[in-house]
Design a protein around this motif. Structure first.
Motif, PDB file in Angstrom:
ATOM      1  N   GLU A   1     -12.083   3.596  -5.120  1.00 11.34           N
ATOM      2  CA  GLU A   1     -11.818   3.228  -3.729  1.00 11.34           C
ATOM      3  C   GLU A   1     -10.345   2.875  -3.583  1.00 11.34           C
ATOM      4  O   GLU A   1      -9.705   2.410  -4.521  1.00 11.34           O
ATOM      5  N   PHE A   2      -9.780   3.082  -2.391  1.00 12.26           N
ATOM      6  CA  PHE A   2      -8.341   2.970  -2.173  1.00 12.26           C
ATOM      7  C   PHE A   2      -7.784   1.619  -2.608  1.00 12.26           C
ATOM      8  O   PHE A   2      -6.801   1.548  -3.358  1.00 12.26           O
ATOM      9  N   ASN A   3      -8.375   0.512  -2.156  1.00 17.36           N
ATOM     10  CA  ASN A   3      -7.867  -0.798  -2.540  1.00 17.36           C
ATOM     11  C   ASN A   3      -7.939  -1.012  -4.048  1.00 17.36           C
ATOM     12  O   ASN A   3      -7.075  -1.666  -4.632  1.00 17.36           O
ATOM     13  N   MET A   4      -8.975  -0.470  -4.664  1.00 18.07           N
ATOM     14  CA  MET A   4      -9.196  -0.654  -6.100  1.00 18.07           C
ATOM     15  C   MET A   4      -8.212   0.166  -6.937  1.00 18.07           C
ATOM     16  O   MET A   4      -7.546  -0.352  -7.836  1.00 18.07           O
ATOM     17  N   ILE A   5      -8.104   1.471  -6.632  1.00 19.21           N
ATOM     18  CA  ILE A   5      -7.348   2.344  -7.533  1.00 19.21           C
ATOM     19  C   ILE A   5      -5.840   2.190  -7.387  1.00 19.21           C
ATOM     20  O   ILE A   5      -5.093   2.592  -8.270  1.00 19.21           O
ATOM     21  N   GLN A   6      -5.384   1.569  -6.279  1.00 23.77           N
ATOM     22  CA  GLN A   6      -3.946   1.341  -6.176  1.00 23.77           C
ATOM     23  C   GLN A   6      -3.450   0.428  -7.279  1.00 23.77           C
ATOM     24  O   GLN A   6      -2.348   0.609  -7.793  1.00 23.77           O
ATOM     25  N   ASP A   7      -4.248  -0.596  -7.625  1.00 23.28           N
ATOM     26  CA  ASP A   7      -3.826  -1.563  -8.636  1.00 23.28           C
ATOM     27  C   ASP A   7      -5.038  -2.030  -9.429  1.00 23.28           C
ATOM     28  O   ASP A   7      -5.580  -3.123  -9.213  1.00 23.28           O
TER      29      ASP A   7
ATOM     30  N   GLY B   1       4.572  -9.929   0.677  1.00 25.48           N
ATOM     31  CA  GLY B   1       3.911  -9.835  -0.608  1.00 25.48           C
ATOM     32  C   GLY B   1       4.657  -8.978  -1.601  1.00 25.48           C
ATOM     33  O   GLY B   1       5.875  -8.744  -1.475  1.00 25.48           O
ATOM     34  N   SER B   2       3.945  -8.480  -2.570  1.00 23.88           N
ATOM     35  CA  SER B   2       4.538  -7.768  -3.688  1.00 23.88           C
ATOM     36  C   SER B   2       5.145  -6.431  -3.258  1.00 23.88           C
ATOM     37  O   SER B   2       4.528  -5.687  -2.500  1.00 23.88           O
ATOM     38  N   PRO B   3       6.332  -6.098  -3.768  1.00 24.60           N
ATOM     39  CA  PRO B   3       6.915  -4.777  -3.499  1.00 24.60           C
ATOM     40  C   PRO B   3       6.396  -3.685  -4.438  1.00 24.60           C
ATOM     41  O   PRO B   3       6.717  -2.516  -4.269  1.00 24.60           O
ATOM     42  N   ARG B   4       5.604  -4.076  -5.422  1.00 23.79           N
ATOM     43  CA  ARG B   4       5.081  -3.099  -6.386  1.00 23.79           C
ATOM     44  C   ARG B   4       3.768  -3.627  -6.959  1.00 23.79           C
ATOM     45  O   ARG B   4       3.426  -4.797  -6.796  1.00 23.79           O
ATOM     46  N   TYR B   5       3.037  -2.749  -7.638  1.00 25.62           N
ATOM     47  CA  TYR B   5       1.781  -3.141  -8.261  1.00 25.62           C
ATOM     48  C   TYR B   5       2.054  -3.811  -9.613  1.00 25.62           C
ATOM     49  O   TYR B   5       3.167  -3.743 -10.150  1.00 25.62           O
ATOM     50  N   LEU B   6       1.033  -4.456 -10.169  1.00 24.19           N
ATOM     51  CA  LEU B   6       1.210  -5.128 -11.458  1.00 24.19           C
ATOM     52  C   LEU B   6       1.603  -4.121 -12.544  1.00 24.19           C
ATOM     53  O   LEU B   6       0.997  -3.045 -12.645  1.00 24.19           O
ATOM     54  N   PRO B   7       2.566  -4.459 -13.390  1.00 25.68           N
ATOM     55  CA  PRO B   7       2.917  -3.556 -14.496  1.00 25.68           C
ATOM     56  C   PRO B   7       1.881  -3.565 -15.606  1.00 25.68           C
ATOM     57  O   PRO B   7       1.750  -2.600 -16.363  1.00 25.68           O
ATOM     58  N   ASP B   8       1.126  -4.671 -15.708  1.00 20.44           N
ATOM     59  CA  ASP B   8       0.062  -4.801 -16.706  1.00 20.44           C
ATOM     60  C   ASP B   8      -0.787  -6.007 -16.301  1.00 20.44           C
ATOM     61  O   ASP B   8      -0.546  -6.630 -15.268  1.00 20.44           O
ATOM     62  N   GLU B   9      -1.771  -6.356 -17.119  1.00 24.47           N
ATOM     63  CA  GLU B   9      -2.699  -7.427 -16.772  1.00 24.47           C
ATOM     64  C   GLU B   9      -2.203  -8.822 -17.130  1.00 24.47           C
ATOM     65  O   GLU B   9      -2.931  -9.802 -16.962  1.00 24.47           O
TER      66      GLU B   9
ATOM     67  N   PHE C   1       0.855  -1.188   0.000  1.00 20.40           N
ATOM     68  CA  PHE C   1       0.000   0.000   0.000  1.00 20.40           C
ATOM     69  C   PHE C   1       0.885   1.230   0.000  1.00 20.40           C
ATOM     70  O   PHE C   1       2.043   1.194   0.423  1.00 20.40           O
ATOM     71  N   PHE C   2       0.311   2.342  -0.453  1.00 21.28           N
ATOM     72  CA  PHE C   2       1.041   3.609  -0.505  1.00 21.28           C
ATOM     73  C   PHE C   2       0.094   4.734  -0.125  1.00 21.28           C
ATOM     74  O   PHE C   2      -0.815   5.079  -0.864  1.00 21.28           O
ATOM     75  N   ASN C   3       0.287   5.260   1.076  1.00 23.07           N
ATOM     76  CA  ASN C   3      -0.418   6.465   1.521  1.00 23.07           C
ATOM     77  C   ASN C   3       0.471   7.185   2.521  1.00 23.07           C
ATOM     78  O   ASN C   3       1.690   6.989   2.515  1.00 23.07           O
ATOM     79  N   GLU C   4      -0.122   8.000   3.382  1.00 23.25           N
ATOM     80  CA  GLU C   4       0.680   8.778   4.322  1.00 23.25           C
ATOM     81  C   GLU C   4       1.399   7.909   5.345  1.00 23.25           C
ATOM     82  O   GLU C   4       2.304   8.384   6.058  1.00 23.25           O
ATOM     83  N   ASN C   5       1.035   6.640   5.433  1.00 25.34           N
ATOM     84  CA  ASN C   5       1.677   5.729   6.389  1.00 25.34           C
ATOM     85  C   ASN C   5       2.816   4.922   5.786  1.00 25.34           C
ATOM     86  O   ASN C   5       3.357   4.026   6.445  1.00 25.34           O
ATOM     87  N   SER C   6       3.186   5.210   4.546  1.00 29.02           N
ATOM     88  CA  SER C   6       4.298   4.505   3.919  1.00 29.02           C
ATOM     89  C   SER C   6       4.972   5.437   2.918  1.00 29.02           C
ATOM     90  O   SER C   6       4.401   6.440   2.493  1.00 29.02           O
ATOM     91  N   THR C   7       6.189   5.059   2.528  1.00 26.61           N
ATOM     92  CA  THR C   7       6.918   5.838   1.522  1.00 26.61           C
ATOM     93  C   THR C   7       6.739   5.257   0.124  1.00 26.61           C
ATOM     94  O   THR C   7       7.249   5.811  -0.843  1.00 26.61           O
ATOM     95  N   GLY C   8       6.039   4.146   0.026  1.00 25.28           N
ATOM     96  CA  GLY C   8       5.796   3.506  -1.257  1.00 25.28           C
ATOM     97  C   GLY C   8       5.205   2.137  -1.031  1.00 25.28           C
ATOM     98  O   GLY C   8       5.106   1.668   0.111  1.00 25.28           O
ATOM     99  N   PRO C   9       4.785   1.443  -2.092  1.00 29.95           N
ATOM    100  CA  PRO C   9       4.146   0.130  -1.929  1.00 29.95           C
ATOM    101  C   PRO C   9       5.005  -0.880  -1.181  1.00 29.95           C
ATOM    102  O   PRO C   9       4.494  -1.631  -0.342  1.00 29.95           O
TER     103      PRO C   9
END
Length: 304
Positions: A163-169, A88-96, A53-61
């Motif tokens: 929504e936050f969970n949705m738009i992150q990835d 888990g994953s250190p980053r979001y999916l690059p594509d589908e 996750f990436f919000n004010e509580n982290s510096t990145g995913p």
């Protein structure tokens, strides 16, 4: 079709499950994790995965995932419980089409092979759904052998899916929801946003009961007071509802219906394909019944 429809119903009897959680994101994942572990008369947890996750509580995913990984152990320690936990994953999916390999995704892909449509593994996801999507891309057979229960997106009537969970990835959400896996959606605004609690409730039901209950109450009160001090605030504890779906025998905690799967688009809205498979859509939470069960389990004996 008959297997899909059967696995879209509330399961009857004990079930195996894994939890995919961005536990450090805010205050509600901790409640969901504790609720799962305190419901082992019906639930048989097998593993926990730390989601990015990436919000004010982290510096990145990746930082969010690492902090969530540590927070999971903190809650397990307060519970006096042990369970396999995977990064888990250190980053979001690059594509589908491209999975992001991680210990969590690889464990889920491996674990899914041990199940079947007749005895599925339940995957409860309460963060960005990157780990689950990667596992599906690594092992497509997972779509037959699992049921995915996700708190993500907003209600279909809300007007958007931002929504936050949705738009992150969004790519991960599209992979999972388009895979054909039996899929249960608990939308945030417009449905689960009504599952809120207040300071007086937290203090009455949890404070002084045990170290876990104290931690959850104090954490929630501090978070709400940081932005709403001096107001009559209530705080959503939405993630609990995804775990509660597996405890919803007789519709005691929520109501749902079958609808065509609405895929999120990259413009922040839902789209509907003509051949869309059915999914289970939760549209109402019985707030009082669920909080009664939640508070009783969190405040009860058995924690350190």
């Amino acid at each position: 079709m008959s297997k899909l429809l059967r696995n879209l119903n509330v399961p009857q009897g004990p079930v195996d499950l894994v939890l995919d959680t961005d536990t450090y994101n805010e205050i509600d994942d901790q409640f969901a994790l504790a609720y799962m572990m305190r419901s082992q008369d019906v639930l048989r947890p097998k593993a926990i995965y730390a989601a990015p996750f990436f919000n004010e509580n982290s510096t990145g995913p990746e930082d969010g995932m690492q902090k969530s990984y540590q927070e999971i152990f903190k809650i397990l320690d307060l519970l006096g419980e042990e369970l396999p936990v995977y990064k888990g994953s250190p980053r979001y999916l690059p594509d589908e089409h491209t999975p992001v390999r991680s210990p969590a995704a690889e464990d889920l892909a491996r674990r899914a092979r041990e199940y079947s449509p007749e005895k599925p593994l339940y995957v409860v996801a309460i963060g960005a759904i990157t780990n689950v999507a990667s596992a599906l891309l690594l092992e497509p057979k997972m779509a037959e052998n699992t049921v995915v229960v996700w708190l993500g997106g907003h209600a279909l009537h809300w007007g958007d899916a931002k929504e936050f969970n949705m738009i992150q990835d969004v790519a991960a959400a599209r992979v999972v929801m388009g895979s054909g896996v039996p899929f249960v959606q608990l939308p945030c605004f417009g449905v689960v946003s009504g599952f809120t609690t207040s300071r007086p409730e937290l203090e009455y039901w949890l404070k002084g009961k045990n170290p876990l209950a104290d931690y959850l109450a104090e954490n929630t009160i501090a978070a709400a007071e940081s932005y709403a001090k001096g107001t009559a605030w209530t705080r959503p504890v939405w993630d609990v509802t995804a775990v509660a779906w597996l405890l919803n025998q007789g519709d005691r905690f929520m109501l749902s219906r079958l609808v065509p799967t609405h895929l999120p688009a990259y413009d922040g809205h839902y789209t509907l394909r003509p051949d869309a498979p059915l999914m289970r859509y939760v549209y109402h939470i019985n707030r009082d019944a669920l909080f009664t069960d939640l508070f009783a389990k969190l405040a009860g004996p058995g924690t350190k």
